[in-house]
Design a protein around this motif. Structure first.
Motif, PDB file in Angstrom:
ATOM      1  N   ASN A   3      -9.757  36.087   1.532  1.00  0.00           N
ATOM      2  CA  ASN A   3      -8.305  36.717   0.912  1.00  0.00           C
ATOM      3  C   ASN A   3      -7.061  35.705   1.949  1.00  0.00           C
ATOM      4  OD1 ASN A   3      -9.487  38.139  -0.791  1.00  0.00           O
ATOM      5  ND2 ASN A   3      -9.876  39.989   0.083  1.00  0.00           N
ATOM      6  N   PRO A   4      -7.595  34.768   2.549  1.00  0.00           N
ATOM      7  CA  PRO A   4      -6.705  34.233   3.413  1.00  0.00           C
ATOM      8  C   PRO A   4      -4.948  34.360   2.699  1.00  0.00           C
ATOM      9  CG  PRO A   4      -8.066  32.461   2.434  1.00  0.00           C
ATOM     10  CD  PRO A   4      -8.817  34.057   1.966  1.00  0.00           C
ATOM     11  N   THR A   5      -3.938  33.870   3.615  1.00  0.00           N
ATOM     12  CA  THR A   5      -2.950  34.094   3.012  1.00  0.00           C
ATOM     13  C   THR A   5      -2.028  33.356   3.799  1.00  0.00           C
ATOM     14  OG1 THR A   5      -3.240  36.616   1.392  1.00  0.00           O
ATOM     15  CG2 THR A   5      -0.715  35.215   1.335  1.00  0.00           C
ATOM     16  N   ILE A   6      -1.425  32.524   3.341  1.00  0.00           N
ATOM     17  CA  ILE A   6      -0.015  31.948   4.293  1.00  0.00           C
ATOM     18  C   ILE A   6       1.212  32.620   4.303  1.00  0.00           C
ATOM     19  CG2 ILE A   6       1.337  29.564   4.713  1.00  0.00           C
ATOM     20  CD1 ILE A   6      -1.206  28.517   3.824  1.00  0.00           C
ATOM     21  N   THR A   7       1.352  32.681   5.356  1.00  0.00           N
ATOM     22  CA  THR A   7       3.110  33.741   5.186  1.00  0.00           C
ATOM     23  C   THR A   7       3.491  33.585   5.816  1.00  0.00           C
ATOM     24  OG1 THR A   7       1.588  35.245   7.339  1.00  0.00           O
ATOM     25  CG2 THR A   7       1.319  36.317   5.111  1.00  0.00           C
ATOM     26  N   ALA A   8       3.185  32.118   6.338  1.00  0.00           N
ATOM     27  CA  ALA A   8       4.479  31.602   6.469  1.00  0.00           C
ATOM     28  C   ALA A   8       4.231  29.715   7.418  1.00  0.00           C
ATOM     29  CB  ALA A   8       5.853  32.281   8.161  1.00  0.00           C
ATOM     30  N   ALA A  14       2.425  21.777  10.740  1.00  0.00           N
ATOM     31  CA  ALA A  14       1.666  21.597  11.942  1.00  0.00           C
ATOM     32  C   ALA A  14       1.679  23.163  11.997  1.00  0.00           C
ATOM     33  CB  ALA A  14       3.063  21.459  12.179  1.00  0.00           C
ATOM     34  N   GLN A  15       1.702  23.610  11.907  1.00  0.00           N
ATOM     35  CA  GLN A  15       1.822  25.213  12.119  1.00  0.00           C
ATOM     36  C   GLN A  15       1.795  26.514  10.854  1.00  0.00           C
ATOM     37  OE1 GLN A  15       4.708  27.806  14.119  1.00  0.00           O
ATOM     38  NE2 GLN A  15       3.324  27.579  16.029  1.00  0.00           N
ATOM     39  N   ILE A  16       1.220  27.453  11.072  1.00  0.00           N
ATOM     40  CA  ILE A  16       0.565  28.738  10.210  1.00  0.00           C
ATOM     41  C   ILE A  16       0.549  29.929  10.491  1.00  0.00           C
ATOM     42  CG2 ILE A  16       0.421  26.301   7.928  1.00  0.00           C
ATOM     43  CD1 ILE A  16      -2.692  27.760   8.446  1.00  0.00           C
ATOM     44  N   THR A  17       1.292  30.567   9.798  1.00  0.00           N
ATOM     45  CA  THR A  17       0.806  32.278  10.208  1.00  0.00           C
ATOM     46  C   THR A  17      -0.415  32.312   9.073  1.00  0.00           C
ATOM     47  OG1 THR A  17       2.781  32.415  11.453  1.00  0.00           O
ATOM     48  CG2 THR A  17       1.153  34.446  10.204  1.00  0.00           C
ATOM     49  N   LEU A  18      -1.015  33.029   9.268  1.00  0.00           N
ATOM     50  CA  LEU A  18      -2.089  32.882   8.579  1.00  0.00           C
ATOM     51  C   LEU A  18      -2.990  34.604   8.385  1.00  0.00           C
ATOM     52  CD1 LEU A  18      -4.178  31.854   5.680  1.00  0.00           C
ATOM     53  CD2 LEU A  18      -5.704  31.477   7.580  1.00  0.00           C
ATOM     54  N   ASP A  19      -2.996  34.872   7.426  1.00  0.00           N
ATOM     55  CA  ASP A  19      -3.124  36.909   7.130  1.00  0.00           C
ATOM     56  C   ASP A  19      -4.402  36.998   6.539  1.00  0.00           C
ATOM     57  OD1 ASP A  19      -0.733  38.026   8.450  1.00  0.00           O
ATOM     58  OD2 ASP A  19      -0.065  38.823   6.071  1.00  0.00           O
ATOM     59  N   PHE A  20      -5.720  37.396   6.838  1.00  0.00           N
ATOM     60  CA  PHE A  20      -7.391  37.796   6.212  1.00  0.00           C
ATOM     61  C   PHE A  20      -7.904  38.612   6.664  1.00  0.00           C
ATOM     62  CE2 PHE A  20      -7.114  35.066  10.050  1.00  0.00           C
ATOM     63  CZ  PHE A  20      -8.359  35.149  11.041  1.00  0.00           C
ATOM     64  N   MET A  21      -9.640  38.362   5.817  1.00  0.00           N
ATOM     65  CA  MET A  21      -9.702  39.635   6.459  1.00  0.00           C
ATOM     66  C   MET A  21     -11.260  39.207   7.028  1.00  0.00           C
ATOM     67  SD  MET A  21     -10.341  43.431   4.179  1.00  0.00           S
ATOM     68  CE  MET A  21     -10.487  42.248   2.073  1.00  0.00           C
ATOM     69  N   HIS A  30      -6.671  40.481  10.089  1.00  0.00           N
ATOM     70  CA  HIS A  30      -5.489  39.949  11.150  1.00  0.00           C
ATOM     71  C   HIS A  30      -4.548  38.947  10.825  1.00  0.00           C
ATOM     72  CE1 HIS A  30      -9.622  39.716  13.768  1.00  0.00           C
ATOM     73  NE2 HIS A  30     -10.391  40.073  12.370  1.00  0.00           N
ATOM     74  N   THR A  31      -3.930  38.560  11.710  1.00  0.00           N
ATOM     75  CA  THR A  31      -2.859  37.770  11.261  1.00  0.00           C
ATOM     76  C   THR A  31      -2.601  36.816  12.725  1.00  0.00           C
ATOM     77  OG1 THR A  31      -1.261  38.986  10.266  1.00  0.00           O
ATOM     78  CG2 THR A  31      -0.240  37.461  11.178  1.00  0.00           C
ATOM     79  N   GLN A  32      -2.351  35.353  12.496  1.00  0.00           N
ATOM     80  CA  GLN A  32      -3.259  34.418  13.250  1.00  0.00           C
ATOM     81  C   GLN A  32      -1.968  33.362  13.047  1.00  0.00           C
ATOM     82  OE1 GLN A  32      -6.611  33.252  13.461  1.00  0.00           O
ATOM     83  NE2 GLN A  32      -7.190  31.773  14.911  1.00  0.00           N
ATOM     84  N   THR A  33      -1.697  32.650  13.756  1.00  0.00           N
ATOM     85  CA  THR A  33      -0.587  31.878  14.410  1.00  0.00           C
ATOM     86  C   THR A  33      -1.958  30.613  14.665  1.00  0.00           C
ATOM     87  OG1 THR A  33       1.505  32.662  14.679  1.00  0.00           O
ATOM     88  CG2 THR A  33       1.398  30.594  14.773  1.00  0.00           C
ATOM     89  N   ILE A  34      -1.604  29.267  14.059  1.00  0.00           N
ATOM     90  CA  ILE A  34      -2.475  28.199  14.054  1.00  0.00           C
ATOM     91  C   ILE A  34      -1.918  27.072  14.464  1.00  0.00           C
ATOM     92  CG2 ILE A  34      -4.553  26.818  12.962  1.00  0.00           C
ATOM     93  CD1 ILE A  34      -4.576  30.119  11.654  1.00  0.00           C
TER      94      ILE A  34
END
Length: 121
Positions: free
Chosen positions: A68-73, A99-106, A113-117
């Motif tokens: 269920n990945p969701t790009i939040t920013a 160039a950068q995203i913040t992703l919420d996922f399980m 998890h919330t990860q900035t990539i």
């Protein structure tokens, strides 16, 4: 393979991470790693209309499961990479993305998890 209609469908969210989902993730990782050039595989590419993808950018961390990945920013700055797709074999193109995203996922254990990539995952 393209033009299969399942590649264009909106997939259902996964509501419970259980043995079925974990087995699906394992099978998808094995399928993805079968191709030396593959770095990702989404569930619809193997005919499963659920929101999950696996990826492995060979960074030493190993394959990742994103449920269920969701790009939040995302950044206004962009980056371009040569990309291909297992559903469209032997076709590569330059793709521009933030160039950068913040992703919420399980993950495969159902943990959120919330990860900035930055860059290519």
């Amino acid at each position: 393979l393209h033009p299969d209609d399942r590649l264009r469908r909106i997939c259902d969210p996964i509501t419970r991470v259980d043995a079925r989902v974990q087995a699906m993730a394992k099978d998808m990782i094995e399928t993805m790693l079968h191709d030396d050039n593959a770095v990702g595989l989404a569930a619809p590419q193997v005919g499963i209309l659920e929101r999950m993808l696996v990826c492995d950018v060979r960074d030493g961390v190993g394959p990742r499961v994103l449920i269920n990945p969701t790009i939040t920013a995302f950044s206004e700055e962009t980056s371009s990479y040569q990309e291909g797709c297992l559903s469209i074999p032997d076709v590569f193109a330059s793709v521009t993305r933030p160039a950068q995203i913040t992703l919420d996922f399980m993950d495969e254990r159902g943990e959120p998890h919330t990860q900035t990539i930055d860059g290519f995952l």
